[in-house]
Design an enzyme around this catalytic site. Structure first.
Site, PDB file in Angstrom:
ATOM      1  CB  CYS A 121     -77.254  11.585  33.411  1.00 48.87           C
ATOM      2  SG  CYS A 121     -78.543  10.729  34.307  1.00 48.87           S
ATOM      3  CG  HIS A 269     -77.184  10.420  29.527  1.00 42.27           C
ATOM      4  ND1 HIS A 269     -76.984   9.194  30.128  1.00 42.27           N
ATOM      5  CD2 HIS A 269     -78.319  10.933  30.070  1.00 42.27           C
ATOM      6  CE1 HIS A 269     -77.947   8.990  31.005  1.00 42.27           C
ATOM      7  NE2 HIS A 269     -78.773  10.016  30.998  1.00 42.27           N
ATOM      8  CG  ASN A 299     -80.949   7.187  32.230  1.00 44.54           C
ATOM      9  OD1 ASN A 299     -79.773   7.178  32.561  1.00 44.54           O
ATOM     10  ND2 ASN A 299     -81.678   8.291  32.203  1.00 44.54           N
TER      11      ASN A 299
HETATM   12  N1  ACO Z   1     -96.239   2.262  33.596  1.00 41.50           N
HETATM   13  C1  ACO Z   1     -97.524   2.527  33.368  1.00 41.50           C
HETATM   14  N2  ACO Z   1     -98.072   3.735  33.544  1.00 41.50           N
HETATM   15  C2  ACO Z   1     -97.248   4.719  33.958  1.00 41.50           C
HETATM   16  C3  ACO Z   1     -95.889   4.516  34.209  1.00 41.50           C
HETATM   17  C4  ACO Z   1     -95.404   3.216  34.007  1.00 41.50           C
HETATM   18  N3  ACO Z   1     -94.091   2.924  34.222  1.00 41.50           N
HETATM   19  N4  ACO Z   1     -95.338   5.680  34.602  1.00 41.50           N
HETATM   20  C5  ACO Z   1     -96.320   6.601  34.605  1.00 41.50           C
HETATM   21  N5  ACO Z   1     -97.483   6.004  34.225  1.00 41.50           N
HETATM   22  C6  ACO Z   1     -98.775   6.634  34.084  1.00 41.50           C
HETATM   23  C7  ACO Z   1     -98.971   7.779  35.016  1.00 41.50           C
HETATM   24  O1  ACO Z   1     -99.346   7.328  36.305  1.00 41.50           O
HETATM   25  C8  ACO Z   1    -100.069   8.540  34.338  1.00 41.50           C
HETATM   26  O2  ACO Z   1    -101.297   7.897  34.625  1.00 41.50           O
HETATM   27  P1  ACO Z   1    -102.625   8.782  34.847  1.00 41.50           P
HETATM   28  O3  ACO Z   1    -102.833   9.499  33.554  1.00 41.50           O
HETATM   29  O4  ACO Z   1    -103.625   7.723  35.143  1.00 41.50           O
HETATM   30  O5  ACO Z   1    -102.308   9.676  35.971  1.00 41.50           O
HETATM   31  C9  ACO Z   1     -99.772   8.327  32.863  1.00 41.50           C
HETATM   32  O6  ACO Z   1     -98.914   7.180  32.789  1.00 41.50           O
HETATM   33  C10 ACO Z   1     -99.049   9.496  32.240  1.00 41.50           C
HETATM   34  O7  ACO Z   1     -98.040   9.887  33.140  1.00 41.50           O
HETATM   35  P2  ACO Z   1     -97.087  11.056  32.833  1.00 41.50           P
HETATM   36  O8  ACO Z   1     -96.035  11.162  33.902  1.00 41.50           O
HETATM   37  O9  ACO Z   1     -97.902  12.276  32.533  1.00 41.50           O
HETATM   38  O10 ACO Z   1     -96.443  10.495  31.513  1.00 41.50           O
HETATM   39  P3  ACO Z   1     -95.640  11.228  30.418  1.00 41.50           P
HETATM   40  O11 ACO Z   1     -96.419  11.201  29.166  1.00 41.50           O
HETATM   41  O12 ACO Z   1     -95.074  12.523  30.892  1.00 41.50           O
HETATM   42  O13 ACO Z   1     -94.403  10.240  30.242  1.00 41.50           O
HETATM   43  C11 ACO Z   1     -92.171   9.870  30.958  1.00 41.50           C
HETATM   44  C12 ACO Z   1     -93.613   9.904  31.373  1.00 41.50           C
HETATM   45  C13 ACO Z   1     -91.962   8.731  29.940  1.00 41.50           C
HETATM   46  C14 ACO Z   1     -91.312   9.579  32.195  1.00 41.50           C
HETATM   47  C15 ACO Z   1     -91.809  11.220  30.309  1.00 41.50           C
HETATM   48  O14 ACO Z   1     -92.180  12.294  31.139  1.00 41.50           O
HETATM   49  C16 ACO Z   1     -90.367  11.307  30.021  1.00 41.50           C
HETATM   50  O15 ACO Z   1     -89.895  10.670  29.111  1.00 41.50           O
HETATM   51  N6  ACO Z   1     -89.635  12.125  30.814  1.00 41.50           N
HETATM   52  C17 ACO Z   1     -88.207  12.140  30.761  1.00 41.50           C
HETATM   53  C18 ACO Z   1     -87.743  11.465  31.991  1.00 41.50           C
HETATM   54  C19 ACO Z   1     -86.481  10.689  31.837  1.00 41.50           C
HETATM   55  O16 ACO Z   1     -86.228   9.984  30.892  1.00 41.50           O
HETATM   56  N7  ACO Z   1     -85.647  10.798  32.819  1.00 41.50           N
HETATM   57  C20 ACO Z   1     -84.415  10.080  32.805  1.00 41.50           C
HETATM   58  C21 ACO Z   1     -83.479  10.677  33.769  1.00 41.50           C
HETATM   59  S1  ACO Z   1     -82.983  12.259  33.311  1.00 41.50           S
HETATM   60  C22 ACO Z   1     -81.694  12.132  32.284  1.00 41.50           C
HETATM   61  O17 ACO Z   1     -81.148  11.079  32.052  1.00 41.50           O
HETATM   62  C23 ACO Z   1     -81.255  13.349  31.645  1.00 41.50           C
END
Ligand code: ACO
Length: 342
Positions: A121, A269, A299
């Site tokens: 990215c 980004h 993204n």
């Molecule tokens: N739909 C529904 N539920 C979901 C989804 C989805 N798409 N994805 C995860 N869940 C669930 C999980 O299974 C979990 O369920 P559980 O509690 O029953 O086990 C629950 O939601 C929480 O999951 P977490 O992974 O702990 O969720 P978190 O609060 O950390 O949020 C997220 C996840 C949004 C991905 C967050 O970690 C985040 O924003 N991370 C940044 C990642 C990112 O944006 N990467 C982009 C690429 S990197 C870059 O561009 C620099």
């Protein structure tokens, strides 16, 4: 040492911009038919409402060629007059030839110099920095920068933790030498830290899995069970990206002596709305100085800053003399910044 201490033989002008997305647009509701997810889950956590996804047969170089053709037309520069083309991508058509070479042939710019940049990215910022240096060196006059990615081809479509986050696109800018030596890059830097690469990576086989990952446990953060597909530890990436964005902008301000009031726009980004908002609060800029369009594209990795640039120019929100900061973070881990006077 900051580049502002180095004599700059020529200025660099952002002459043209362009973008391309595949025709198919998928809403969060559409994705809820593929994996167990919902608009209610995706939108508040990521800011994404929809993304464009490639159909079979469309290549990264096709999107890239479309975007750079538009940017050349916008700049009023013929493909024959292009000296150098960088294509930032982590989803090349193939390993060899480089996607950049394919693009040069597709747009009729042979024998323009061409190379791919793989910084995930962060690629658009890395390519922008290299392109600026090429022109400022006096060796090249017209240089194209493309960020093009089809993340849809490298996500595991059974993993709701990753597949909902990304979209496919290309964004392009054409830079040209300017007589105004004040115009161009004021400060630039890229960084990397592969000791933390396990937060965002694409393993080819078991040998590439981090030591702490049990290959049979696909619920672990950072492992969804499919080789050659993107793996992400979301929480680690979140913390890294917020800190990197903040430190990149702060470093650019320190090195240029500029303050938030001097900056017309920060063009980040488009990683995730919550990451952008969290970093933004810490930086203390006005809300209208950060551009956000992740809601419509998701993204799009290396493409996202190019999409922002194109939209900002369309909206006539960029003016000659404006100071802007480009900033990105991604797999590698990599991060980078580029502060410009337009
Ligand atoms: N739909 C529904 N539920 C979901 C989804 C989805 N798409 N994805 C995860 N869940 C669930 C999980 O299974 C979990 O369920 P559980 O509690 O029953 O086990 C629950 O939601 C929480 O999951 P977490 O992974 O702990 O969720 P978190 O609060 O950390 O949020 C997220 C996840 C949004 C991905 C967050 O970690 C985040 O924003 N991370 C940044 C990642 C990112 O944006 N990467 C982009 C690429 S990197 C870059 O561009 C620099």
């Amino acid at each position: 040492m900051s580049l502002r201490h180095v004599a700059k033989p020529v200025g660099v002008r952002l002459a043209g911009v362009g973008m391309a997305v595949p025709p198919r647009c998928a809403t969060n509701d559409d994705l809820s038919k593929i994996v167990d997810t919902s608009d209610e889950w995706i939108r508040p956590r990521t800011g994404i409402k929809q993304r464009h996804l490639s159909d079979e047969g469309l290549k990264t170089s096709d999107l890239a060629a479309q975007a750079v053709t538009m940017a050349l037309e916008d700049a009023g520069i013929s493909p024959n007059d292009l000296d150098l083309l960088f294509c930032a991508t982590m989803t090349p058509d193939m390993v060899c030839p480089a996607t950049a070479c394919q693009v040069v042939a597709k747009i009729g710019a042979v024998p323009c110099g061409a190379m791919d940049i793989n910084m995930a990215c962060t690629g658009f910022v890395g390519a922008l920095n290299m392109a600026s240096n090429a022109i400022a060196s006096g060796m090249y006059k017209n240089v194209a920068v493309i960020g093009a990615d089809q993340l849809s081809t490298i996500v595991n479509w059974e993993d709701r933790r990753t597949c909902v986050l990304f979209g496919d696109a290309a964004g392009a800018a054409v830079l040209t030498a300017s007589d105004n030596a004040n115009q161009g890059c004021l400060y630039q830097r890229i960084w990397s830290d592969a000791s933390k690469a396990d937060a965002l990576y694409i393993p080819r086989d078991e040998k590439d899995l981090p030591a702490n990952i049990d290959a049979t446990n696909t619920d672990e953060p950072g492992w969804n069970g499919q080789y050659d597909k993107l793996q992400m530890d979301g929480r680690t990436v979140f913390k890294f990206a917020v800190n990197a964005l903040k430190s990149c902008v702060q470093t650019a301000l320190q090195e240029t002596g500029l303050t938030p009031d001097d900056i017309a726009m920060v063009i980040p980004h488009q990683s995730n709305i919550r990451m952008l908002q969290t970093a933004w609060k810490k930086l203390g800029f006005d809300d209208d100085k950060i551009y956000i369009n992740i809601d419509r594209f998701g993204n799009t990795s290396a493409a996202s800053i190019g999409l922002c640039l194109y939209e900002l120019k369309q909206q006539k929100r960029l003016h000659e003399g404006d100071k802007v900061i480009f900033v990105a973070q991604g797999g590698g881990l990599t991060w980078g910044v580029s502060a410009w006077e337009l």
